[in-house]
Design an enzyme around this catalytic site. Structure first.
Site, PDB file in Angstrom:
ATOM      1  N   CYS A   2       1.071  -1.275  -0.155  1.00 33.66           N
ATOM      2  CA  CYS A   2       0.117  -0.414   0.071  1.00 33.66           C
ATOM      3  C   CYS A   2       0.942   1.677  -0.051  1.00 33.66           C
ATOM      4  CB  CYS A   2      -1.053  -0.243   1.135  1.00 33.66           C
ATOM      5  SG  CYS A   2      -0.266  -0.522   2.788  1.00 33.66           S
TER       6      CYS A   2
HETATM    7  N1  LIG Z   1      -4.656  -3.756   4.448  1.00 34.87           N
HETATM    8  C1  LIG Z   1      -3.701  -3.491   4.077  1.00 34.87           C
HETATM    9  O1  LIG Z   1      -4.227  -2.298   3.862  1.00 34.87           O
HETATM   10  C2  LIG Z   1      -2.462  -4.175   3.071  1.00 34.87           C
HETATM   11  C3  LIG Z   1      -2.669  -5.673   3.295  1.00 34.87           C
HETATM   12  N2  LIG Z   1      -1.586  -5.783   1.849  1.00 34.87           N
HETATM   13  C4  LIG Z   1      -1.636  -6.797   2.509  1.00 34.87           C
HETATM   14  O2  LIG Z   1      -2.306  -8.171   2.061  1.00 34.87           O
HETATM   15  C5  LIG Z   1      -2.135  -9.033   2.615  1.00 34.87           C
HETATM   16  C6  LIG Z   1      -3.748  -9.503   3.761  1.00 34.87           C
HETATM   17  O3  LIG Z   1      -3.549  -7.521   3.994  1.00 34.87           O
HETATM   18  P1  LIG Z   1      -4.796  -7.568   5.911  1.00 34.87           P
HETATM   19  O4  LIG Z   1      -5.991  -8.441   4.737  1.00 34.87           O
HETATM   20  O5  LIG Z   1      -4.611  -6.409   5.500  1.00 34.87           O
HETATM   21  O6  LIG Z   1      -4.689  -8.672   6.539  1.00 34.87           O
HETATM   22  P2  LIG Z   1      -5.590  -9.612   7.742  1.00 34.87           P
HETATM   23  O7  LIG Z   1      -4.221 -10.035   8.408  1.00 34.87           O
HETATM   24  O8  LIG Z   1      -6.642  -8.524   7.965  1.00 34.87           O
HETATM   25  O9  LIG Z   1      -6.558 -10.942   7.144  1.00 34.87           O
HETATM   26  C7  LIG Z   1      -5.387 -11.781   6.619  1.00 34.87           C
HETATM   27  C8  LIG Z   1      -6.099 -13.154   6.975  1.00 34.87           C
HETATM   28  O10 LIG Z   1      -5.687 -14.363   6.520  1.00 34.87           O
HETATM   29  C9  LIG Z   1      -5.524 -15.125   7.149  1.00 34.87           C
HETATM   30  N3  LIG Z   1      -4.899 -15.966   7.596  1.00 34.87           N
HETATM   31  C10 LIG Z   1      -4.057 -15.862   8.884  1.00 34.87           C
HETATM   32  N4  LIG Z   1      -3.386 -16.640   8.613  1.00 34.87           N
HETATM   33  C11 LIG Z   1      -3.197 -17.945   8.076  1.00 34.87           C
HETATM   34  C12 LIG Z   1      -2.710 -19.144   7.986  1.00 34.87           C
HETATM   35  N5  LIG Z   1      -1.598 -19.706   8.193  1.00 34.87           N
HETATM   36  N6  LIG Z   1      -3.384 -19.529   6.909  1.00 34.87           N
HETATM   37  C13 LIG Z   1      -4.502 -19.314   5.953  1.00 34.87           C
HETATM   38  N7  LIG Z   1      -5.283 -18.367   6.269  1.00 34.87           N
HETATM   39  C14 LIG Z   1      -4.293 -17.932   7.009  1.00 34.87           C
HETATM   40  C15 LIG Z   1      -6.856 -15.117   8.455  1.00 34.87           C
HETATM   41  O11 LIG Z   1      -8.357 -16.132   8.312  1.00 34.87           O
HETATM   42  P3  LIG Z   1      -8.717 -16.920   9.132  1.00 34.87           P
HETATM   43  O12 LIG Z   1      -8.169 -16.601  10.357  1.00 34.87           O
HETATM   44  O13 LIG Z   1     -10.056 -16.432   9.056  1.00 34.87           O
HETATM   45  O14 LIG Z   1      -7.844 -18.015   8.452  1.00 34.87           O
HETATM   46  C16 LIG Z   1      -6.931 -13.430   8.029  1.00 34.87           C
HETATM   47  O15 LIG Z   1      -8.459 -13.096   7.627  1.00 34.87           O
HETATM   48  C17 LIG Z   1      -0.882  -9.300   3.889  1.00 34.87           C
HETATM   49  O16 LIG Z   1       0.283  -9.572   3.565  1.00 34.87           O
HETATM   50  C18 LIG Z   1      -1.042  -7.962   3.871  1.00 34.87           C
HETATM   51  O17 LIG Z   1       0.577  -8.050   4.030  1.00 34.87           O
HETATM   52  C19 LIG Z   1      -1.213  -5.744   1.166  1.00 34.87           C
HETATM   53  C20 LIG Z   1      -1.825  -3.857   1.298  1.00 34.87           C
HETATM   54  C21 LIG Z   1      -2.308  -3.277   1.433  1.00 34.87           C
HETATM   55  C1  LIG Z   2      -0.833   0.862   8.925  1.00 34.96           C
HETATM   56  C2  LIG Z   2       0.368  -0.368   8.723  1.00 34.96           C
HETATM   57  O1  LIG Z   2       0.360  -1.021   9.634  1.00 34.96           O
HETATM   58  N1  LIG Z   2       0.631  -1.298   7.400  1.00 34.96           N
HETATM   59  C3  LIG Z   2       1.291  -1.628   7.068  1.00 34.96           C
HETATM   60  C4  LIG Z   2       1.931  -1.831   5.794  1.00 34.96           C
HETATM   61  C5  LIG Z   2       0.547  -2.429   5.142  1.00 34.96           C
HETATM   62  C6  LIG Z   2       0.638  -3.895   5.227  1.00 34.96           C
HETATM   63  O2  LIG Z   2       0.088  -5.088   4.685  1.00 34.96           O
HETATM   64  O3  LIG Z   2       1.629  -4.704   3.382  1.00 34.96           O
HETATM   65  P1  LIG Z   2       2.442  -5.367   3.545  1.00 34.96           P
HETATM   66  O4  LIG Z   2       1.421  -5.528   2.287  1.00 34.96           O
HETATM   67  O5  LIG Z   2       3.808  -4.795   2.240  1.00 34.96           O
HETATM   68  O6  LIG Z   2       2.415  -6.091   4.019  1.00 34.96           O
HETATM   69  C7  LIG Z   2       2.809  -2.306   8.437  1.00 34.96           C
HETATM   70  O7  LIG Z   2       3.756  -0.663   7.683  1.00 34.96           O
HETATM   71  O8  LIG Z   2       3.368  -3.340   8.940  1.00 34.96           O
END
Ligand SMILES: NC(=O)C1=CN([C@@H]2O[C@H](COP(=O)(O)OP(=O)(O)OC[C@H]3O[C@@H](n4cnc5c(N)ncnc54)[C@H](OP(=O)(O)O)[C@@H]3O)[C@@H](O)[C@H]2O)C=CC1
Ligand SMILES: CC(=O)N[C@@H](CCC(=O)OP(=O)(O)O)C(=O)O
Length: 347
Positions: free
Chosen positions: A153
């Site tokens: 992001c």
């Molecule tokens: N949030 C953001 O703004 C952004 C996030 N990202 C990236 O996108 C990805 C997802 O982020 P986000 O949605 O925020 O993460 P969350 O923590 O909100 O959700 C991750 C999901 O992964 C599942 N999970 C966790 N561990 C395991 C496992 N061992 N096996 C299978 N499923 C698992 C969980 O679901 P359950 O427990 O139901 O199985 C959980 O709901 C991350 O890599 C993050 O860094 C990238 C850009 C922006």
């Molecule tokens: C506010 C906040 O905590 N932001 C996350 C970055 C967001 C993210 O999920 O980035 P990746 O997909 O690279 O993991 C952080 O700083 O780690």
């Protein structure tokens, strides 16, 4: 809905980006959501966890293991980094395209990954064909890829803010400072001390000084654009809002510019990029909230002879889920705007 052509799986659908993906894909005319997975909540209905989907996506959450023998055309991995790579490895021989929202395949090599993520990579082969999924920069490669590493992001907002100047060779190589602020959903769905209401509410702080993993992601992309090794000073901050990223990027240029010339450089660079909007004043995060837009204002400071660029995105959308859908559109040959024309939500 069930006679749609392309079958989609979302792994990790209960998280913030997974549920945003479901929201966008429910309304996408060319696909059908075949599987949505959760380990913690398997067996429950998606709409039981996320009531906003009641009557819209009352689909059962399955374990990712159960769907291993199923056929899908595109698999979205909305999983934490360090876990996604196991899934990419497991699905390697399947005839399906993978879009990974984590950082597991965004960097140039397993060695760089290890030094910034402090973890050995378990699927180093994936680096050979992973394409960095920034549609404004790499649409041709994305169209032909089977594994897309969806950008982070902060990197999305940062890279788009200075890409035109790096591409034009105008940036003084060690002059870049990126000051970035993110809403709380960037930290994922799991509560922690950092995201505790009383630690966040009416507070504002910097974190990850000098070590945040997005620093190297941004540096690698600027190095490709600028055709030389680029270092940046990158500092993220936690904003007490749900969603949104605001980046203020500063740089020195190797030629004197003015407002007119800098505006022209950005207009030329982004002229056929429907989701980058050039603004006449600094954008705010509410101007893009709930949408796939990245709003950018490039400003030439005549007094300090520095460029200041402000960019705003929704971290869950342009910074994650809608960017992933944009990549899917390119990979499957759809018109790139399909399913992505949500108008930003204000106030
Ligand atoms: N949030 C953001 O703004 C952004 C996030 N990202 C990236 O996108 C990805 C997802 O982020 P986000 O949605 O925020 O993460 P969350 O923590 O909100 O959700 C991750 C999901 O992964 C599942 N999970 C966790 N561990 C395991 C496992 N061992 N096996 C299978 N499923 C698992 C969980 O679901 P359950 O427990 O139901 O199985 C959980 O709901 C991350 O890599 C993050 O860094 C990238 C850009 C922006
Ligand atoms: C506010 C906040 O905590 N932001 C996350 C970055 C967001 C993210 O999920 O980035 P990746 O997909 O690279 O993991 C952080 O700083 O780690």
């Amino acid at each position: 809905m069930h006679n749609k052509k392309y079958r989609i799986g979302i792994i990790g659908a209960t998280g913030f980006t997974g549920s945003e993906l479901a929201r966008l894909l429910c309304q996408h005319p060319e696909i059908t959501i075949k599987h949505i997975t959760s380990e913690t909540h398997k067996g429950k209905l998606f709409s039981d966890l996320h009531p906003q989907f009641l009557g819209i996506l009352d689909q059962q959450l399955e374990s990712a293991d159960v769907i291993e023998n199923s056929e899908v055309d595109v698999l979205f991995l909305a999983l934490p980094h360090g876990i996604s790579m196991d899934f990419v490895k497991k699905w390697e021989h399947k005839n399906c395209k993978i879009i990974d929202l984590s950082g597991d395949f965004r960097l140039s090599s397993p060695e760089v990954y290890k030094s910034w993520y402090q973890k050995d990579h378990v699927f180093t082969k994936g680096f050979e064909n992973a394409v960095y999924g920034q549609p404004e920069l790499f649409s041709d490669q994305i169209k032909n890829s089977t594994l897309v590493a969806n950008p982070g992001c902060y990197p999305t907002a940062s890279i788009l803010s200075l890409a035109p100047l790096f591409q034009s060779g105008l940036i003084v190589e060690d002059s870049v400072i990126i000051d970035a602020k993110s809403g709380l959903t960037g930290a994922g769905v799991k509560a922690s001390d950092t995201t505790h209401f009383s630690n966040v509410n009416e507070n504002f702080k910097a974190y990850g000084l000098g070590v945040h993993r997005h620093t190297v992601e941004i540096e690698e992309q600027f190095s490709i654009l600028g055709k030389q090794n680029i270092q940046v000073q990158f500092t993220p901050h936690l904003l007490p809002v749900d969603r949104g990223i605001l980046v203020t990027a500063y740089a020195k240029t190797n030629q004197k510019l003015d407002q007119e010339s800098i505006t022209k450089i950005y207009q030329d660079f982004y002229k056929e990029k429907p989701f980058v909007r050039l603004r006449k004043m600094a954008p705010g995060i509410k101007d893009v909230r709930g949408s796939h837009y990245c709003d950018i204002f490039p400003f030439w400071d005549e007094r300090t002879q520095r460029v200041i660029v402000v960019s705003a995105i929704d971290n869950l959308l342009k910074g994650a889920a809608s960017q992933a859908v944009h990549n899917m559109n390119l990979m499957l040959g759809f018109e790139e705007k399909t399913g992505l024309q949500q108008i930003p939500l204000r106030p």
